[in-house]
Motif scaffolding. Structure first.
Motif, PDB file in Angstrom:
ATOM      1  N   ASP A  81      64.119  40.248  38.098  1.00 30.88           N
ATOM      2  CA  ASP A  81      63.717  38.693  37.712  1.00 30.88           C
ATOM      3  C   ASP A  81      62.400  38.096  38.206  1.00 30.88           C
ATOM      4  O   ASP A  81      62.182  37.013  38.497  1.00 30.88           O
ATOM      5  CB  ASP A  81      65.037  37.955  38.376  1.00 30.88           C
ATOM      6  CG  ASP A  81      66.228  38.292  37.807  1.00 30.88           C
ATOM      7  OD1 ASP A  81      66.367  38.785  36.737  1.00 30.88           O
ATOM      8  OD2 ASP A  81      67.085  38.448  38.502  1.00 30.88           O
ATOM      9  N   LEU A  82      61.393  39.096  38.824  1.00 34.95           N
ATOM     10  CA  LEU A  82      60.488  38.552  39.548  1.00 34.95           C
ATOM     11  C   LEU A  82      59.571  37.749  38.357  1.00 34.95           C
ATOM     12  O   LEU A  82      59.343  38.588  37.009  1.00 34.95           O
ATOM     13  CB  LEU A  82      59.586  39.735  40.022  1.00 34.95           C
ATOM     14  CG  LEU A  82      59.969  39.966  41.027  1.00 34.95           C
ATOM     15  CD1 LEU A  82      59.376  41.388  41.727  1.00 34.95           C
ATOM     16  CD2 LEU A  82      60.083  39.161  42.351  1.00 34.95           C
ATOM     17  N   ALA A  83      58.898  36.686  38.657  1.00 38.22           N
ATOM     18  CA  ALA A  83      57.954  35.971  37.604  1.00 38.22           C
ATOM     19  C   ALA A  83      56.606  36.960  37.437  1.00 38.22           C
ATOM     20  O   ALA A  83      56.287  37.573  38.589  1.00 38.22           O
ATOM     21  CB  ALA A  83      57.798  34.667  38.028  1.00 38.22           C
ATOM     22  N   ASP A  84      55.933  36.850  36.440  1.00 35.77           N
ATOM     23  CA  ASP A  84      54.777  37.405  36.110  1.00 35.77           C
ATOM     24  C   ASP A  84      53.772  37.316  37.592  1.00 35.77           C
ATOM     25  O   ASP A  84      53.159  38.300  37.878  1.00 35.77           O
ATOM     26  CB  ASP A  84      53.985  36.937  34.990  1.00 35.77           C
ATOM     27  CG  ASP A  84      54.610  37.525  33.644  1.00 35.77           C
ATOM     28  OD1 ASP A  84      55.640  38.263  33.815  1.00 35.77           O
ATOM     29  OD2 ASP A  84      54.278  37.321  32.591  1.00 35.77           O
ATOM     30  N   HIS A  85      53.652  36.197  37.939  1.00 33.90           N
ATOM     31  CA  HIS A  85      52.551  36.126  38.932  1.00 33.90           C
ATOM     32  C   HIS A  85      53.105  36.726  40.364  1.00 33.90           C
ATOM     33  O   HIS A  85      52.279  37.152  41.126  1.00 33.90           O
ATOM     34  CB  HIS A  85      52.256  34.362  39.508  1.00 33.90           C
ATOM     35  CG  HIS A  85      53.446  33.820  39.875  1.00 33.90           C
ATOM     36  ND1 HIS A  85      54.313  33.364  39.113  1.00 33.90           N
ATOM     37  CD2 HIS A  85      53.687  33.316  41.385  1.00 33.90           C
ATOM     38  CE1 HIS A  85      55.319  32.692  40.169  1.00 33.90           C
ATOM     39  NE2 HIS A  85      54.901  32.801  41.425  1.00 33.90           N
ATOM     40  N   GLU A  86      54.358  36.776  40.516  1.00 36.19           N
ATOM     41  CA  GLU A  86      54.888  37.439  41.544  1.00 36.19           C
ATOM     42  C   GLU A  86      54.928  39.096  41.521  1.00 36.19           C
ATOM     43  O   GLU A  86      54.086  39.489  42.599  1.00 36.19           O
ATOM     44  CB  GLU A  86      56.312  37.163  41.880  1.00 36.19           C
ATOM     45  CG  GLU A  86      56.710  35.626  42.160  1.00 36.19           C
ATOM     46  CD  GLU A  86      58.276  35.306  42.262  1.00 36.19           C
ATOM     47  OE1 GLU A  86      58.684  35.388  43.381  1.00 36.19           O
ATOM     48  OE2 GLU A  86      58.833  35.605  41.433  1.00 36.19           O
ATOM     49  N   TRP A  87      54.957  39.635  40.570  1.00 36.83           N
ATOM     50  CA  TRP A  87      54.798  40.970  40.528  1.00 36.83           C
ATOM     51  C   TRP A  87      53.312  41.623  40.306  1.00 36.83           C
ATOM     52  O   TRP A  87      53.034  42.351  40.895  1.00 36.83           O
ATOM     53  CB  TRP A  87      55.669  41.750  39.496  1.00 36.83           C
ATOM     54  CG  TRP A  87      55.374  41.545  38.000  1.00 36.83           C
ATOM     55  CD1 TRP A  87      55.934  40.681  36.920  1.00 36.83           C
ATOM     56  CD2 TRP A  87      54.471  41.969  37.103  1.00 36.83           C
ATOM     57  NE1 TRP A  87      55.406  40.713  35.830  1.00 36.83           N
ATOM     58  CE2 TRP A  87      54.671  41.552  35.912  1.00 36.83           C
ATOM     59  CE3 TRP A  87      53.581  43.222  37.452  1.00 36.83           C
ATOM     60  CZ2 TRP A  87      53.597  42.127  34.905  1.00 36.83           C
ATOM     61  CZ3 TRP A  87      52.614  43.580  36.562  1.00 36.83           C
ATOM     62  CH2 TRP A  87      52.791  43.020  35.229  1.00 36.83           C
TER      63      TRP A  87
ATOM     64  N   GLY B  58      51.120  40.134  41.796  1.00 35.51           N
ATOM     65  CA  GLY B  58      50.285  39.636  42.983  1.00 35.51           C
ATOM     66  C   GLY B  58      50.944  41.008  43.792  1.00 35.51           C
ATOM     67  O   GLY B  58      50.098  40.898  45.132  1.00 35.51           O
ATOM     68  N   SER B  59      51.668  41.508  43.661  1.00 36.49           N
ATOM     69  CA  SER B  59      52.100  42.828  44.453  1.00 36.49           C
ATOM     70  C   SER B  59      51.102  44.164  44.182  1.00 36.49           C
ATOM     71  O   SER B  59      51.180  44.717  43.292  1.00 36.49           O
ATOM     72  CB  SER B  59      53.693  43.191  44.313  1.00 36.49           C
ATOM     73  OG  SER B  59      53.662  44.432  44.856  1.00 36.49           O
TER      74      SER B  59
ATOM     75  N   ARG C 299      51.461  47.070  41.083  1.00 36.63           N
ATOM     76  CA  ARG C 299      50.547  47.083  40.147  1.00 36.63           C
ATOM     77  C   ARG C 299      50.141  48.736  40.307  1.00 36.63           C
ATOM     78  O   ARG C 299      49.914  49.382  39.341  1.00 36.63           O
ATOM     79  CB  ARG C 299      49.318  46.388  40.711  1.00 36.63           C
ATOM     80  CG  ARG C 299      49.362  44.984  40.411  1.00 36.63           C
ATOM     81  CD  ARG C 299      47.889  44.276  40.389  1.00 36.63           C
ATOM     82  NE  ARG C 299      47.369  44.710  41.539  1.00 36.63           N
ATOM     83  CZ  ARG C 299      47.211  43.776  42.809  1.00 36.63           C
ATOM     84  NH1 ARG C 299      48.072  42.962  42.720  1.00 36.63           N
ATOM     85  NH2 ARG C 299      46.413  44.246  43.661  1.00 36.63           N
TER      86      ARG C 299
END
Length: 603
Positions: free
Chosen positions: A92-98, A100-101, A105
């Motif tokens: 369920d992570l939002a695009d900006h959350e995953w 930014g990991s 990446r």
């Protein structure tokens, strides 16, 4: 002192009348990286399933540390076929959350080639159901690696990964803090990742310190002292020992074996194969011509995979063929096989393939050939031939070759339909060799084979006199059985790599870095673009054209040198000089390609 994570105490496991595990006591501590090896069917997968509490032991006890976070990659995934890759891997992570990991990446780029998952029609939103087994396995591996774990258990993690993917996975696992237990037949991977080895043999697990190379030395030393193994197996181990010391001495960073004992073991062991002798024998069997390709273009449907290829496979050549998925490795072998087909020559889309009159080709494809399931193993082999000539006066009966490939006298009477996938693969290779070919095409020959069978196959190929092309993601097997490496890098050209697979990975890294510009603020990027004048772009284009013309000339020179090498195959001094010229051209090509990449953005 490292904390204990998992313990096995006096564990037994019996299937039918066969004891796979007999009184096994083992432990896994924080920071351990353990490789599990052994023959197919000896209990490797059973051991790690009991370790992970996916299967119960018949006797004994398995204990996990309180709150242990355990991740397991089995050979059959539990992904929801109705879900998307995004849902299974990222949740369920939002695009900006995953995005930014750094960990997420790194995993997506390492396993799929990019954050947008090139190769999947809808990227992260691709539905899992219709995907192939290999694609699903990569998704399951990504899901496991993204999670935080105290310990991970992996069963054949390198299956369905290419050379680059395996290299990335090795680096990723070395950098993780979690403990690791891994079953794999990839010996290069074991050397890169593992610091301990468990060898599962006939119900017992032997422990060794170090990676695969250390394991080979230590096991050979143990067998020398104990003198319990039969002479044939001991000789094979000594031969591989010699290869590790002479052919690839820098494989292991922390050797724990006794150096003087290892040197004593291999003092009288010759190199794995006599290349000059094999080349001479191959020339007498094949003549001057094996496969000559002139200006050949190979297509898959409308897609051009290889363009204007002029190349020669000469007598006695042992070639490793590597490249990105979809670049045309298998298509190239198929085109050569079709040109040599018994039902009449079939030429590629453009150009010409000349085939030597004496060529007798055996082609091991990735698919396991269908055999009559009711036939016994020995009958399936004798159907091809009763005896086989291995060259230099060596001859074997069908039964002897079966034993060399791990089919004991009892196993030789097993119906083919009752064999495992790995055993059917062994039988397929065995039948090919029984037909006494003088040219071998091996497309992923190591699939489903255990390490002991791989060493048996390598030993047979050491003395096999003929031409050979090997496609494999098993780096150890390619380096062990071939003399030169060629690569398809996705640019429709075939290139020789003088430094082998290390050079291939370096070139691929440069291509990836050139294709993916560094992340920078939009304003800085815009400013950089404005500073490039039209004159700079024109100059870059001019130099690019000059480089491309020189690269074409180098390709022509390389083709001529290959032809001369084939003509003078028995004159070893001349061949050595021509080979030196080839290496100089390869070095020049590498410098020009690097400069081409630097200029491409300016142009």
């Amino acid at each position: 002192m490292a904390a204990n994570l998992v313990n096995l105490e006096a564990v037994d496991k019996v299937y039918g009348t066969r004891a796979l595990l007999d009184g096994i006591s083992l432990g896994v501590n924080e920071g351990d990286r353990i490789g599990v090896v052994g023959r197919n069917g000896d209990g490797k997968t059973t051991l790690i399933r009991i370790l992970a509490k996916l299967e119960e032991a018949d006797k004994g006890r398995v204990t996990h540390a309180g709150g242990l976070r355990l991740g397991v990659l089995t050979q059959h995934d539990s992904l929801d076929p109705a879900a998307t890759i995004r849902h299974e891997v990222i949740g369920d992570l939002a695009d900006h959350e995953w995005a930014g990991s750094a960990k997420i990446r790194d995993v997506l780029t390492g396993l799929f080639g990019g954050l947008d998952l090139p190769g999947f029609a809808d990227g992260l939103d691709t539905v899992i159901g219709p995907l192939s087994g290999g694609e699903r396995r990569r998704i399951a591996l990504a899901k496991l690696l993204i999670a935080d774990q105290d310990m991970i258990v992996l069963d054949e993690p390198t299956n369905h990964l290419d050379v680059e993917g395996i290299s990335w996975l090795a680096g990723h696992l070395r950098g993780r803090r979690s403990a690791l237990v891994c079953v794999t037949h990839d010996r290069w991977f074991l050397d890169q990742v593992c610091t301990r080895m468990w060898d599962v043999q006939r119900g017992v697990v032997h422990e060794y310190e170090g990676g695969y190379s250390d394991y080979v030395f230590a096991r050979a030393e143990r067998e020398r002292i104990a003198a319990t193994e039969e002479a044939k197996r001991q000789n094979l181990m000594r031969k591989e020992l010699a290869w590790l010391r002479r052919g690839a001495p820098a494989r292991t960073s922390k050797p724990r074996f006794r150096i003087e004992a290892a040197n004593e073991l291999i003092a009288d062991v010759p190199p794995p194969r006599d290349s000059a002798e094999l080349m001479k024998f191959a020339s007498s069997r094949l003549g001057r011509t094996v496969f000559d390709l002139e200006n050949v273009t190979i297509q898959a449907g409308p897609k051009v995979l290889i363009k204007h290829l002029t190349w020669q496979l000469g007598p006695g050549d042992r070639i490793g063929l590597v490249g990105v998925n979809g670049a045309g490795k298998t298509s190239l072998l198929r085109a050569l096989a079709e040109a040599a087909g018994s039902e009449g020559e079939k030429q590629p889309a453009a150009g010409k393939v000349a085939v030597g009159k004496t060529v007798k080709l055996a082609y091991l494809s990735q698919e396991v050939a269908e055999l009559d399931p009711a036939k016994r193993v020995l009958e399936a082999v004798q159907q091809v031939r009763d005896r086989v000539d291995l060259g230099k006066g060596r001859e074997m009966t069908a039964g002897q070759l079966c034993e060399k490939f791990g089919f004991t006298k009892e196993k030789q009477w097993t119906p083919v339909g009752d064999l495992s996938g790995g055993e059917r693969r062994r039988l397929q290779i065995l039948r090919l060799l029984m037909d006494e070919p003088n040219v071998l095409f091996l497309d992923e020959p190591t699939n489903d084979l255990d390490i002991e069978t791989l060493t048996q196959l390598e030993d047979l190929l050491d003395g096999w006199p003929g031409s050979m092309v090997v496609i494999s993601h098993d780096r150890y097997f390619v380096e062990r059985t071939t003399d030169r490496v060629f690569a398809l890098l996705g640019d429709q050209a075939l290139r020789m790599l003088p430094r082998g697979l290390d050079e291939y990975l370096e070139r691929r890294q440069r291509v990836i870095e050139a294709a993916v510009p560094a992340v920078a603020p939009a304003a800085a990027a815009a400013s950089a673009v404005k500073q490039k004048s039209a004159g700079d772009a024109r100059a870059a284009k001019k130099e690019l054209q000059k480089i491309e013309r020189r690269l074409d000339r180098i390709s022509e020179q390389e083709a001529k040198l290959h032809a001369r090498i084939a003509e003078q195959a028995t004159d070893f001094e001349a061949v050595a000089k021509l080979d030196a010229e080839l290496r100089e051209l390869a070095g020049e090509r590498e410098e020009l390609e690097l400069r081409w990449l630097e200029l491409a953005e300016d142009a």
